[in-house]
Structures are given as structure tokens and as C-alpha cells.
Design a protein around this motif. Structure first.
Motif: not given
Length: 552
Positions: A4-12
Motif C-alpha cells: 500500500a502506498k499510504n498509511i493511516l495511523f488512527i489512535m483513539f
């Protein structure tokens, strides 16, 4: 291998591991995060490296233990020179952006010493924990006799004012307060948790950050690879949520409290001090839990609904097919379990967090919807992101390990135990216990059966058998029958403390390249007559005598 080209790093923020339906919550349904887990790998033993916002996040963003980076509590500066995600990713051609919270405090003194202006590119990155800030909003705009807790510019307050919300701090008066009898009913007072926050739901913090994330991804479409750290403020306190989420849950949906009278019988002195503080006393009351936990659940439900909105948008735009997605939390919330509130100590509700990783690559197809029970530390994410982009993991700096093998169905050699640390030197409990700031430190060592806590300052340890006592009611730390286990865990802590953690300027490969090469530069130590070594090493030191310069 297709990546995958991109990274979405979600933190709550402050999301307990067991408050998602895919982790077993009986009443709170989170279908959108559940669906992400069904498309990826769900990790069941992910431990943060400190159970408090700032220190946990600094470990995650640096990929290093608190013991290494030194920012051991909220608002303790991350010293200039610590490498972060941005440093590692930009080196390999990946942009690193922030949308939301970091709880990072810049090392202003260190920046001034090095002449780093905060309005320069490098100075801004150092001051923003290595990120380029699309928008930074820590969401902690409390106000008291000493003034505002956070004096930095608040983009969210500016947004609310632009939408017509009045007052100098609409974050409090609208997003985090209700209305009772025509007066502001502050969300800081937990009795007001059942009220609806006095704000249109679409203007509250969680939708606002989702909007900013979609804005970012739309602007960056077709550009350079990026990591976007989408860092939500909720479900962190104040525990109040806008309609319709404020009354979706009631006391009948509150899970039974996990606590036992045995925990109050001769408890560890530090544990006792935290049980007896204001937070512990409040959350030990059923009326507090019955008011707060439904609001906490509503905040989580709103977060999950925003995940549905975000993931639908990503699917419609094609971003879902080209983005590695990670969803996690910076720590948990006791919510009255173990006679405690907030976080701080090392019981599972506090130190263990959810972790879901979705990789769209075909190589991850075999593990979709699977569960991994290995001991994961949140510092593993930094190494994972570097590895994902095909670069060697600089393990002389990053102390975590890549999780990619688990996504590929492989079984790498893995760690025996996980570590977490807590510095309570600024807490009133340190005064009550008579502990000096340098001794107000706790260390957790956990393997798949045993959880051990070492306390500096001369205190006995704590120990739990997680097989026989998964609810952590019986502290075995002072029981002579378990002295061998205590000794084993102490030895593990000592082994960890002896790790190579500060030699960050040279990799092992660079050290090996230097090894034994000093003679090639003519540094001859211990040589007697030259016969012991090849002649090439001292060839420059032979030849006719050069005359001395003349002197009068």
C-alpha cells in the motif's frame, strides 16, 4: 510484493481494549471497527509502554521505550535529537502528517540551545514530534485559577467560533458541557455525564477531526506516499457526548465492575495510594459509574460511526485499496475496575489496548479476520511502518519489531515479555508515600502468564498469575511461594535495562565496518617491531630521514 502506498495511523484517546464488540463487549456494538478487524488482524495482547497519554505517545512516535527517550509523563519535553516517525519515514521518501492530538511538549530549551527557530521547517517538526501538522488539536482546554491548561492556539476553538459558537472557550461551554436549568453544566463534573453536550453533533470534536482527515487525503491524492496520524481526542474525558449518543446507553448496559474486597486487604502501598485518591474514590461509587460509563460508551459509538463515514469515503475514492490502516489507543481507562479511575497503573483495563491492522496487499489475504495472541508492544508500530515501505528497520534506534510477518501468516522469533513504565513523580501520591522524584517510578514486566510490577523506592513487588487469576485480584508479590517467579521477572527487567539503547548514531553494521580497521589508518597500538602485523600497515612509517629545519 505489492505494498500500500499510504498509511493511516488512527489512535483513539483512552479507549479500553474491551470496549469494542470485536473484543467482546456485550452491549456496545462497533460494526465499522469490527469490519476493519474482519479485513485485517486483531491483536489481543498489545501493551502500551506507559499507561499515561504523553509518555505512551512519545514511545509510539519514537519507537522507543520511555527509559530511552525520557519523556516519562505528560508535559515532560521530548528532548531535541530523539528521532521520530517523521525522521524515519522522510528518509525513505514518505511524508508524515498529523491530524489531531499528540500531547507532545517541545524541548524549548534544547531548541534554543541549538538555534532552532520554531517557525522554520526543521524547528516546526521538532516542536510537533516529527510530524508536519495538517492540524494539531490536543483537546485539553481546561481553565482554572492558573489560567488555561493548554495555552497553544486551538484550531478547534477557532472553528467553533467561525460557526457562531460564543465565548472565549467554546470547547468547554459547548463541546464538553451540557445545559441544566439554563446554566452551563460542565462536563468536568461527572454528574453531568448523562446530559447531551450543548453542540450540534456534526460540529463536535470527533466529526470535526474526521472532516480534517478526509480534507487531508483529498488534497494529497496522487502525490507522494504519506503516513497520516489521525489522532482522535475522544473517548477521553470530559465524559459528555452530544445527542443522539448521550442516551443510547444506560446503567443497564454497564458491565459489572471488576473489583474484589481482597484487593483492599493489605494492598501494595502504591496501589493503596491510588485507590484512595480523589479519582479512585469517585469511581468506586456506583452512581459515578452509572453516569459516566454510558457517556463513555456513547463517545465510542460516535467514534465508530465516524469510522464508518471515513471508510465509506475511502472506498468511494479508492483510497481503501492503497492504504495500510492501523487502529489503536494510547492507553485504557479503569472506569472503577480495581477500585480505580483513569489509568496510571498496570492492570489490563489501563495498560492493554486494542490494535487492529488492515493491509490491503494480496500477501495479507491469508490472515484476514484472524487473531494474533503474541506479546505486542506499541513501539512495534514504528518498525512496522518502516518495514512496510521496504526499508531496513534501524534497530539501533527503533526498539520495537515489525508486525508485518504476522500479517503475512509467518511466525517470527518473538519476545518473551513486554515492558511498560510509569513515572508518578508529579502526583500527590508520591508525597504521601514519601518518595523522592527519582524513585517515583514503576516498571511492568508481562509474559503470557505472569505480570510483575517493580517499584523503585524500596517497595515490595506486585505479581499476578494471569492464568489462574485473569481478573488480577490476588497479588502474589509478597508470597514466599512465588519467590522464584519474582526472581525470574526481576532478572528479565535487569536484562531489559542492560539493552543497547543509547548508541543511536551508529548501526551494528556501521560498528562492524569499523571493527579492526584502525590499523588501516595507521593507528598502531601494542605493536613492538612490526613483525606481528602485515607490512602495509606501517609502510608509511619507514624511509630516509628528513632533515631538521635550520634554526639560528
Amino acid at each position: 510484493m505489492a505494498r500500500a502506498k499510504n498509511i493511516l495511523f488512527i489512535m483513539f484517546d483512552q479507549l479500553r481494549w474491551d470496549y469494542l464488540s470485536c473484543y467482546g463487549h456485550p452491549h456496545l456494538k462497533t460494526p465499522h471497527l469490527d469490519r476493519l478487524a474482519a479485513r485485517g488482524v486483531r491483536f489481543t495482547r498489545c501493551y502500551v509502554q506507559s499507561p499515561v497519554c504523553g509518555a505512551s505517545r512519545m514511545s509510539t512516535y519514537t519507537g522507543r521505550y520511555v527509559h530511552s527517550h525520557g519523556a516519562s509523563y505528560n508535559n515532560f519535553p521530548l528532548r531535541v535529537g530523539e528521532q521520530t516517525l517523521g525522521d524515519h519515514l522522510r528518509k525513505i521518501g514518505v511524508e508524515c502528517w498529523l491530524v489531531g492530538k499528540t500531547h507532545m511538549k517541545a524541548d524549548a530549551e534544547g531548541m534554543a540551545r541549538l538555534g532552532l527557530a520554531s517557525d522554520s521547517v526543521i524547528g516546526a517538526r521538532v516542536a510537533e514530534c516529527g510530524f508536519d501538522a495538517w492540524v494539531r488539536e490536543d483537546g485539553l482546554h481546561g481553565e482554572g485559577p492558573a489560567g488555561l491548561y493548554d495555552t497553544k492556539r486551538s484550531p478547534y476553538n477557532e472553528y467553533l467560533k467561525s460557526q457562531g459558537y460564543g465565548g472565549h472557550n467554546p470547547w468547554h461551554d459547548h463541546a464538553n458541557s451540557g445545559v441544566a436549568g439554563g446554566e452551563v453544566a460542565s462536563g468536568w463534573l461527572m454528574k453531568n455525564a448523562p446530559l447531551a453536550a450543548h453542540i450540534h453533533e456534526e460540529d463536535s470534536e470527533t466529526p470535526w477531526l474526521t472532516d480534517r482527515a478526509m480534507e487531508f487525503m483529498a488534497a494529497k491524492a496522487g502525490g507522494a506516499p504519506w503516513l497520516c496520524h489521525l489522532s482522535y481526542i475522544k473517548p477521553h474525558w470530559p465524559y459528555i457526548v452530544p445527542a443522539p449518543y448521550h442516551d443510547m446507553f444506560g446503567p443497564e448496559h454497564v458491565s459489572p465492575v471488576v473489583r474484589d474486597a481482597r484487593e483492599r486487604q493489605d494492598p501494595h502501598p502504591i496501589y493503596r495510594a491510588f485507590m484512595e485518591n480523589l479519582i479512585g474514590r469517585s469511581f468506586s461509587r456506583d452512581e459515578v459509574r452509572d453516569a459516566v460509563i454510558p457517556a463513555y460508551m456513547g463517545l465510542i459509538k460516535q467514534c465508530d460511526d465516524q469510522m464508518g463515514r471515513l471508510f465509506r469515503w475511502m472506498e468511494e475514492t479508492g483510497a481503501m485499496e492503497d492504504t495500510l490502516i492501523v487502529a489503536t489507543s494510547d492507553h485504557g481507562d479503569y472506569l472503577g475496575d480495581h477500585w480505580l479511575g483513569e489509568k496510571d497503573l498496570f492492570h489490563e483495563p489501563s495498560v492493554k489496548v486494542p490494535l487492529i491492522v488492515y493491509d490491503p496487499a494480496p500477501e495479507a489475504d491469508a490472515t484476514r479476520g484472524t487473531v494474533c495472541d503474541e506479546l505486542v508492544e506499541q513501539i512495534d508500530l514504528a518498525a512496522t511502518f518502516v518495514d512496510h515501505h521496504g526499508a531496513p528497520v534501524p534497530d539501533h534506534v527503533l526498539e520495537g519489531r515489525s508486525l508485518l510477518p504476522f500479517l503475512r501468516g509467518e511466525q517470527p522469533e518473538w519476545r518473551e515479555f513486554a515492558i511498560s513504565e510509569y513515572d508518578y513523580s508529579t502526583a500527590p501520591m508520591a508525597d504521601e508515600l514519601g518518595v523522592a522524584p527519582r524513585d517515583a517510578r514503576l516498571f511492568m514486566v508481562a509474559d503470557k502468564r505472569w505480570k510483575f510490577m517493580h517499584a523503585e523506592g524500596g517497595f515490595r513487588p506486585m505479581l499476578f498469575d494471569m492464568d489462574a487469576d485473569p481478573q488480577e485480584f490476588r497479588d502474589l508479590g509478597g508470597d514466599p511461594e512465588y519467590a522464584d517467579i519474582v526472581a525470574m521477572m526481576r532478572a528479565r527487567l535487569a536484562k531489559w535495562a542492560r539493552r543497547m539503547s543509547q548508541r543511536t548514531a551508529l548501526s551494528d553494521a556501521a560498528v562492524l565496518a569499523i571493527r579492526g580497521k584502525t590499523m588501516e589508518s595507521g593507528i598502531l597500538i601494542g605493536v613492538h617491531d612490526g613483525e606481528e602485523i602485515p607490512a602495509k600497515f606501517h609502510a608509511a612509517y619507514h624511509g630516509p630521514v628528513r632533515p631538521l629545519p635550520e634554526r639560528e
